[in-house]
Motif scaffolding. Structure first.
Motif: not given
Length: 313
Positions: A262-288
């Motif tokens: 609910t805070s948005g600190a963790m991806a969820s249906p409330l704050y969805p991500v397009t890449d469920n594995i997260g590799y594209s977010y990792l490469i583009n420095d969009k996830v910690g």
């Protein structure tokens, strides 16, 4: 029990695997599939095997063709589908179940066994010249299930790969840019520390998360069990006949993960991500942080990415 979340190891072990399906499976097809002879071996009759694992996941897009060239009379029909896909359930219900299916030992196997959908492989494995159970890691015992206990009873599958799914990948660039200390491998986070860091790594633009603190590939029930197990608790009673939803420990754990979402600190249906594995977010420095285990390496390779370069992040 100390509540820790290891950066390297995990409480939960998930295994990907191949299982013998329940329809139209014959000794000829099983023996043919286990054979790895280099010389073409003609079967007594033409056999078609339907499998739900992708050649891409096996690392060789020509692996089925090579096998069929070596085994005239055997045709492999590739139909990639996950264990909980409605398409697979429809195939089973209609009597057209695949011969070999890929499911996870931890999450899927008990349900498939108790519904009578799987064939024990003991006789096939014992006769095989290519499988030596003593040469396999003990994790393969997760494919044994007697209806009550894992690791006991008939063998229903052989491991394709396995991972400590609670392993966490971190992005050093994001940690450094946010002024958060990079965790030490020999000093695991507590769950409270983990939540604090996930929030520190999260940035928003209005109601939109532009940098996520955490992406997890694990389903919510698994996340619950992981944290509860670290405390010596479970969402189930001792014989798995009752959900303990009224227990304070379960309520606190549900609130822990819900607060992160609910805070948005963790991806969820409330704050969805397009890449469920997260590799594209990792490469583009969009996830910690990404809770993914060893699967991340495979996903990077499937995408044609150089994992060594990614590790430098």
């Amino acid at each position: 029990m100390k509540k820790i979340l290891s950066v390297i190891f995990a409480v939960l072990l998930t295994v990907s695997m191949l299982l013998m399906g329940c329809s139209q499976t014959t000794p000829t097809s099983a023996d043919g599939n286990s054979s790895k002879t280099k010389n073409p071996k003609k079967t007594d009759e033409n056999v078609t095997l339907t499998v739900t694992i992708s050649q891409k996941e096996l690392g060789d897009l020509n692996i089925f063709k090579k096998y069929m060239d070596e085994h005239p009379g055997i045709t492999i029909n590739e139909q990639p589908v996950s264990a909980n896909d409605v398409k697979l359930l429809a195939m089973i219900s209609s009597g057209q179940a695949p011969d070999l299916i890929r499911i996870t030992a931890f999450d899927d196997l008990p349900s498939y066994v108790t519904r009578g959908l799987l064939m024990p492989l003991d006789d096939y494995v014992n006769k095989s010249e290519n499988i030596d159970l003593e040469d396999l890691y003990s994790v393969n015992s997760l494919f044994r299930f007697d209806g009550v206990e894992r690791g006991q009873g008939p063998l229903y599958g052989i491991a394709k790969d396995w991972s400590f799914d609670n392993g966490i990948w971190i992005n050093k660039n994001v940690f450094n840019s946010m002024g958060v200390e990079i965790p030490k491998l020999d000093t695991p986070y507590t769950y409270d520390q983990f939540a604090k860091v996930a929030n520190q790594l999260t940035t928003k633009n209005g109601d939109k998360v532009v940098q996520s603190g955490l992406i997890s590939v694990l389903p919510f029930p698994t996340l619950l069990e992981l944290k509860l197990a670290s405390e010596g608790n479970s969402i189930w009673n001792s014989d798995f006949t009752k959900l303990m939803l009224d227990q304070e420990s379960v309520k606190n754990t549900v609130n822990y993960w819900m607060d992160l979402q609910t805070s948005g600190a963790m991806a969820s249906p409330l704050y969805p991500v397009t890449d469920n594995i997260g590799y594209s977010y990792l490469i583009n420095d969009k996830v910690g942080m990404i809770m993914c285990g060893y699967w991340m390496i495979g996903n990077l390779r499937i995408q044609g990415l150089n994992s060594e370069e990614v590790f430098d992040k």
